[in-house]
Design a protein around this motif. Structure first.
Motif, short mmCIF file in Angstrom:
data_model
loop_
_atom_site.label_atom_id
_atom_site.label_comp_id
_atom_site.label_asym_id
_atom_site.label_seq_id
_atom_site.Cartn_x
_atom_site.Cartn_y
_atom_site.Cartn_z
N SER A 75 59.05 17.71 15.40
CA SER A 75 58.71 18.93 16.14
C SER A 75 58.04 18.60 17.48
CB SER A 75 57.82 19.83 15.30
OG SER A 75 56.59 19.22 15.04
N LEU A 76 57.19 17.59 17.50
CA LEU A 76 56.52 17.22 18.75
C LEU A 76 57.45 16.52 19.73
CD1 LEU A 76 53.07 16.00 17.39
CD2 LEU A 76 53.60 18.17 18.54
N GLY A 77 58.48 15.85 19.21
CA GLY A 77 59.38 15.09 20.07
C GLY A 77 60.62 15.85 20.49
N THR A 78 60.70 17.12 20.13
CA THR A 78 61.84 17.94 20.51
C THR A 78 61.35 19.20 21.20
OG1 THR A 78 61.88 19.15 18.42
CG2 THR A 78 63.20 17.12 18.52
N PRO A 79 62.22 19.91 21.89
CA PRO A 79 61.80 21.14 22.55
C PRO A 79 61.37 22.25 21.59
CG PRO A 79 63.86 20.34 23.49
CD PRO A 79 63.58 19.52 22.27
N TRP A 80 61.64 22.11 20.30
CA TRP A 80 61.22 23.14 19.35
C TRP A 80 59.70 23.26 19.32
CZ3 TRP A 80 64.25 26.69 17.45
CH2 TRP A 80 65.60 26.45 17.33
N GLY A 81 59.00 22.15 19.46
CA GLY A 81 57.54 22.18 19.43
C GLY A 81 56.98 22.45 18.05
N LEU A 82 55.70 22.23 17.89
CA LEU A 82 55.05 22.39 16.58
C LEU A 82 54.52 23.80 16.37
CD1 LEU A 82 54.22 20.90 14.02
CD2 LEU A 82 52.14 20.18 15.17
N PHE A 83 54.15 24.49 17.44
CA PHE A 83 53.52 25.80 17.30
C PHE A 83 54.29 26.93 17.98
CE2 PHE A 83 50.06 22.60 17.33
CZ PHE A 83 49.65 22.78 16.01
N ARG A 84 55.53 26.70 18.35
CA ARG A 84 56.28 27.72 19.09
C ARG A 84 57.03 28.71 18.20
NH1 ARG A 84 58.79 24.02 23.93
NH2 ARG A 84 56.78 23.30 24.69
N HIS A 85 57.42 28.27 17.01
CA HIS A 85 58.25 29.11 16.13
C HIS A 85 57.60 29.22 14.76
CE1 HIS A 85 61.60 28.99 19.00
NE2 HIS A 85 61.17 27.77 19.25
N TYR A 86 57.66 30.43 14.22
CA TYR A 86 57.04 30.66 12.91
C TYR A 86 57.68 29.82 11.82
CZ TYR A 86 54.21 34.48 14.65
OH TYR A 86 53.28 35.22 15.34
N TRP A 87 59.00 29.61 11.86
CA TRP A 87 59.65 28.85 10.79
C TRP A 87 59.14 27.41 10.76
CZ3 TRP A 87 62.83 24.62 11.49
CH2 TRP A 87 63.36 24.41 12.76
N ILE A 88 58.83 26.86 11.92
CA ILE A 88 58.29 25.49 11.96
C ILE A 88 56.87 25.49 11.40
CG2 ILE A 88 57.61 23.57 13.45
CD1 ILE A 88 59.98 24.34 15.26
N LEU A 89 56.08 26.48 11.76
CA LEU A 89 54.71 26.57 11.22
C LEU A 89 54.74 26.74 9.70
CD1 LEU A 89 52.81 28.81 13.79
CD2 LEU A 89 52.44 26.40 13.30
N PHE A 90 55.66 27.56 9.19
CA PHE A 90 55.76 27.75 7.75
C PHE A 90 56.18 26.47 7.06
CE2 PHE A 90 56.61 32.48 8.61
CZ PHE A 90 55.27 32.78 8.53
N LYS A 91 57.13 25.73 7.65
CA LYS A 91 57.53 24.44 7.07
C LYS A 91 56.36 23.46 7.07
CE LYS A 91 61.11 22.17 7.53
NZ LYS A 91 62.10 21.28 8.03
N LEU A 92 55.61 23.43 8.16
CA LEU A 92 54.44 22.55 8.24
C LEU A 92 53.42 22.92 7.17
CD1 LEU A 92 52.70 20.37 9.63
CD2 LEU A 92 51.91 22.15 11.18
N LEU A 93 53.17 24.19 7.03
CA LEU A 93 52.22 24.66 6.02
C LEU A 93 52.70 24.32 4.61
CD1 LEU A 93 49.60 26.27 5.52
CD2 LEU A 93 51.03 28.31 5.35
N ILE A 94 53.97 24.56 4.33
CA ILE A 94 54.54 24.22 3.02
C ILE A 94 54.39 22.74 2.74
CG2 ILE A 94 56.74 23.97 1.78
CD1 ILE A 94 57.56 26.68 3.06
N ASN A 95 54.77 21.91 3.71
CA ASN A 95 54.69 20.46 3.55
C ASN A 95 53.26 19.99 3.36
OD1 ASN A 95 56.61 18.38 3.44
ND2 ASN A 95 57.41 18.93 5.44
#
Length: 187
Positions: A75-95
Motif C-alpha cells: 500500500s505504501l509503495g503503490t498509488p493506492w496508499g495506506l489511508f486513502r481507501h476504506y477497503w485498504i484500511l479494513f484489510k489492514l485492520l483485519i490483518n
C-alpha cells in the motif's frame, strides 16, 4: 515513494502468496482441530494438540506476519496508499487484529500442548473446542479480506479526498497508474 512496476509485481506475488498461505495454514489447523475433537484414538488426540503449538510458530505466525508486512509495503509503495481507501484500511485492520489475536492465542496452544503431554490427563480434558472455533472465525475473517482485495469497493477516506484535491489543484492529472477511487486495472 512509488515502486517500479517490476518491484510492485514482485511485492504483490509475495503478498498474495503469504496471504493464501495463511488461509491454507488456518484450514489445515481447522482439520487438525476437527481430528482432535472427533478421533477416538487417544494417541491421535494427544498428538494433534502436541503438534499445534510448534506448527503454529512455523506456519501460522510467519504467514500472518508476512501478509501484514507485505500488505503495508504494497500500500505504501503503490498509488493506492495506506489511508486513502476504506477497503485498504479494513484489510489492514483485519490483518492487524487477526495477527494480534493469533499471537495472544499462542499461549492457548502452549497450554493445550502441556495438557496433551500429561499422561494423567483424561482425554476429555485434552480435547478443546477452542481451536475449531478460532479456525472457523479466522477463515471467515481472512476470506473477507480476500473479498475486499478482489472487489475493491469504492469509498475514499477524507484523507484520500484531500490528497486527490491537492493533485487537482497542482494541475496533476490522475493516470491509470495512480488510481484514487477506481479499481486497479486487471492485467
Amino acid at each position: 515513494m512509488t515502486m517500479s512496476p517490476r518491484l510492485r509485481r514482485l511485492g504483490l506475488i509475495v503478498h498474495v502468496t503469504s496471504s493464501v498461505g495463511w488461509v491454507g495454514a488456518v484450514a489445515a489447523f481447522l482439520a487438525l482441530a476437527l481430528i482432535g475433537m472427533t478421533s477416538q484414538d487417544p494417541g491421535t488426540v494427544r498428538g494433534v494438540y502436541l503438534v499445534m503449538e510448534p506448527a503454529a510458530w512455523y506456519a501460522l505466525v510467519p504467514f500472518a506476519c508476512a501478509a501484514l508486512i507485505t500488505g503495508i509495503v504494497q500500500s505504501l509503495g503503490t498509488p493506492w496508499g495506506l489511508f486513502r481507501h476504506y477497503w485498504i484500511l479494513f484489510k489492514l485492520l483485519i490483518n492487524a487484529v487477526a495477527t494480534a489475536v493469533l499471537l495472544i492465542y499462542m499461549g492457548t496452544f502452549k497450554s493445550m500442548a502441556e495438557t496433551a503431554a500429561d499422561p494423567e490427563a483424561s482425554l476429555s480434558s485434552v480435547r478443546n473446542f477452542s481451536p475449531v472455533l478460532h479456525s472457523v472465525l479466522a477463515l471467515v475473517v481472512l476470506l473477507l479480506a480476500m473479498i475486499l482485495a478482489v472487489y475493491k469497493p469504492r469509498g475514499v477516506t477524507p484523507y484520500g479526498r484531500r490528497k486527490h484535491g491537492r493533485r487537482k489543484q497542482h494541475g496533476r492529472r490522475e493516470s491509470v497508474s495512480q488510481p484514487v477511487a477506481m479499481p486497479v486495472p486487471r492485467p
